[in-house]
Design an enzyme around this catalytic site. Structure first.
Site, PDB file in Angstrom:
ATOM      1  N   HIS D  97       6.257  -1.171 -10.509  1.00 40.70           N
ATOM      2  CA  HIS D  97       6.766   0.039 -10.062  1.00 40.70           C
ATOM      3  C   HIS D  97       5.643   1.072  -9.460  1.00 40.70           C
ATOM      4  O   HIS D  97       5.654   2.145  -9.619  1.00 40.70           O
ATOM      5  CB  HIS D  97       7.696   0.969 -10.981  1.00 40.70           C
ATOM      6  CG  HIS D  97       8.882   0.240 -11.512  1.00 40.70           C
ATOM      7  ND1 HIS D  97       9.887   0.836 -12.260  1.00 40.70           N
ATOM      8  CD2 HIS D  97       9.192  -1.106 -11.198  1.00 40.70           C
ATOM      9  CE1 HIS D  97      10.999  -0.161 -12.510  1.00 40.70           C
ATOM     10  NE2 HIS D  97      10.566  -1.317 -11.916  1.00 40.70           N
ATOM     11  N   HIS D 169      14.389   0.118  -5.803  1.00 36.42           N
ATOM     12  CA  HIS D 169      13.808  -0.356  -7.115  1.00 36.42           C
ATOM     13  C   HIS D 169      12.043  -0.394  -6.826  1.00 36.42           C
ATOM     14  O   HIS D 169      11.411   0.483  -7.584  1.00 36.42           O
ATOM     15  CB  HIS D 169      14.421  -1.674  -7.387  1.00 36.42           C
ATOM     16  CG  HIS D 169      14.006  -2.447  -8.879  1.00 36.42           C
ATOM     17  ND1 HIS D 169      14.730  -3.097  -9.407  1.00 36.42           N
ATOM     18  CD2 HIS D 169      12.946  -2.276  -9.653  1.00 36.42           C
ATOM     19  CE1 HIS D 169      14.264  -3.339 -10.543  1.00 36.42           C
ATOM     20  NE2 HIS D 169      13.128  -2.906 -10.681  1.00 36.42           N
ATOM     21  N   TYR D 227     -13.137 -15.735   7.083  1.00 37.41           N
ATOM     22  CA  TYR D 227     -13.442 -14.729   6.203  1.00 37.41           C
ATOM     23  C   TYR D 227     -13.648 -15.212   4.851  1.00 37.41           C
ATOM     24  O   TYR D 227     -13.273 -16.537   4.558  1.00 37.41           O
ATOM     25  CB  TYR D 227     -12.395 -13.757   5.873  1.00 37.41           C
ATOM     26  CG  TYR D 227     -12.794 -12.582   4.932  1.00 37.41           C
ATOM     27  CD1 TYR D 227     -13.234 -11.256   5.335  1.00 37.41           C
ATOM     28  CD2 TYR D 227     -12.483 -12.660   3.600  1.00 37.41           C
ATOM     29  CE1 TYR D 227     -13.438 -10.208   4.676  1.00 37.41           C
ATOM     30  CE2 TYR D 227     -12.560 -11.779   2.564  1.00 37.41           C
ATOM     31  CZ  TYR D 227     -13.155 -10.529   3.030  1.00 37.41           C
ATOM     32  OH  TYR D 227     -13.406  -9.360   2.225  1.00 37.41           O
TER      33      TYR D 227
END
Lengths: 235, 235, 235, 235
Positions: D97, D169, D227
């Site tokens: 979250h 969410h 890279y």
């Protein structure tokens, strides 16, 4: 010998970016140049800072050919090389994706000089370089990135404006040394953050009076500097 | 002797700015005054906090003449001196470029009193000082900066409003001691940050009721204070 | 004896506010209640967290009379006492001026339930209490503050909404214990911060569907909870 | 045996979320899959990271039946399982979250590709999954959450877009390993934060040119990657 001192300086200048929270994982890179030898020392590509040792740094010539080191140089090396060729007075270059400076770059907005913190280091708005054409992007992209910065600075003293925002990408900073370039990268992020908050509080904010800009810039730079302990132009 | 205690206090008050994240590199400065002796102790100019020792602090008289110390005093010293002369009741001054307080200063907006955290320390909106004229900027700039603050406070008790925002620059704070001045600098940054978020959530927010402002300010200051353990006016 | 355990818990719950960055200097306070004894343990007023020892905590009865301890209790004690009397099921109360929750309180806006993180802890929007009248502010102010919260919760289960925003002031949170109250204070600040960013990205954001709110709240609370390791209603 | 190495990796990938400030208390979870054995290793539900030991991790089969471990698996396990079934090439899943990614999810806005930092990791805008119906929310909710993500990715290579935002969410990320999934979770939060600031500075910002998106994504992924130090597709 002299190269060893430079290598040590570049190592610490790279770690300064970590210490100040400007880089994540392998993001960012700092390089320095030994002008007499025509040699550049730069961070290797894609190596996490925690694992990097001074001996991992890569030494190249001004055409990007590796002279010392077993790792590949940062993929941004060609951009650094353009800057060293275009700006004769600089000794170091730093590149980060630091949060607020990158947000201004992504937004394609110059950072206006909104206060004396900015004016202490940058003589005016920090400019955004022009977008590349699709063929530049598909071709020698990193060189074209440097060229776009250099074009933006034609006729300007790069030590009076030691930073540029590459549009859609992020900041490059420079200075008389790699230490100074990394220092300016830290200051630029701080200035970009305060400017972000300032324009949120006053969307029309555009820039401080010229007299104030000059006063603060000259307080720290040039023959009349009176900030610090007498070292001329300490950043 | 008494000066030694003051020097020690100023040293720690300067470091408090570092500990609380208010300053970068050599930014900011705190001073304190020994009123009886007419002496001021202040941070030296351009010295990084990590390297600073108590003996690096500079002692000057109220005209800014160095009395003790081998380094130059902070270039903002003349601003501090004006404040000591104008505000008889103060014993310390702090100056930072802390992020959110500086953003309000750069935006040229007073910080309105939007909540009780603010009211606990500042009796009303934290004011922005008037811009300087070009000739003030080009002349004795740091003295003019202090004078602009002092003019803004004519007829006010500086201990009821221990802070000012210098337009285009940043905050100055003060208190009965240097410790208190540094403490107020920390609180001001916090108040400025919460105010920034508040006006983003409610652009029309303008100030709490007078009764609430008074209640909270008097809870901590003056004869009826009942916050803390009985020390009058603890900040 | 049992009081000693409570004192220890209150001490650690207060320090949790420091550890999570919710308080500056002497800001904030946590209390807990021993219902059988009718005793409340609370932080002393104006004591810095770094210096506080468990023995500095103050024990009072439900009328606020000090029963144990040589320091004054937090000046917010009367607010805590009102909440203990109004909300029979709670065992602890926390009060902070944490940044984002305080910004919503200062803006006088309920924090809408904009996501499942919010719904995991709070069953709906976190409400703002009504402003006090001037005579309430000038009278028994801290008691009136608690009464305003209690009025806002008439007919609601305070354990389904364990937080309130006191307008112009900041958040109070509670729980079955002081540990839980401090935990909720930390979560509330996180939720307030994400909500701040959410409404910046979508000013019209108003709340998640009721089914989603119920699903998440019931996942953690009540007889059908299935989050965690089987302890009912672990926060 | 091979499972022990996986368990160790999952343990460290979970702690990476803590180290980078992406999770609070028991928030978030990382899992990894042993494809040959059809076994998944995941964080237990509701266990604080500070207390978690490698032996607390739970091993389940692809139907979510616990095969090893005495604790309940994360309540989000069914979402992870759907992703493992839908995306054959992935080896790990992370869920947080984290603040800014969650704000975009709560706002129901895809994160547009506004710069090269984004393009280095995500080939286009990071998509928001469709809202669930009330019956999906009331039924097998966590499985329906995974299904909504999978539907959003039909016809797309999940390794070219290793993240989704579940509306109301928060983010799920994935990669060829759990280490990579956690790494992407960190990068996503950084990208979401810079994008937040970018749209504040330029509300109309919509996305970088396709050529630039491709150049940066291909610089790090696929046969032409240049890279790093030669490891193909290092994140």
């Amino acid at each position: 010998m002299m190269l060893e001192a430079l290598r040590e300086e570049i190592f610490h200048a790279n770690l300064e970016l970590v210490r100040r929270g400007l880089v994540l994982y392998t993001f960012g890179n700092v390089s320095g140049i030994a002008r007499a030898e025509g040699l550049v020392v730069i961070k290797p590509s894609g190596v996490p800072y925690e694992e990097m040792r001074p001996s991992d740094l890569v030494v190249t010539d001004l055409d990007g050919r590796v002279v010392e080191g077993s790792l590949r140089p940062s993929s941004d090396l060609p951009t650094h090389l353009v800057l060293y060729r275009a700006f004769a007075g600089i000794g170091g270059v730093a590149h980060t994706h630091s949060r607020c400076a990158t947000a201004w770059a992504q937004a394609g907005r110059d950072i206006p000089c909104l206060g004396t913190t900015h004016a202490d280091y940058f003589h005016g708005a920090v400019p955004v370089s022009a977008p590349l054409s699709d063929s530049e992007i598909r071709g020698d992209y990193e060189t074209a990135t440097g060229a776009a910065i250099a074009r933006r600075f034609e006729g300007r003293d790069p030590l009076e404006m030691p930073a540029a925002l590459v549009i859609h990408h992020g900041p490059f900073t420079w200075g008389r040394s790699a230490t100074e370039a990394a220092h300016i990268a830290v200051i630029l992020e701080e200035v970009a953050r305060v400017a972000f908050h300032t324009v949120a509080l006053r969307p029309s904010a555009s820039g401080i009076p010229d007299a104030l800009l000059d006063r603060h810039f000259r307080r720290k730079h040039g023959p009349d500097a009176y900030y610090g302990q007498g070292a001329p132009d300490r950043p």
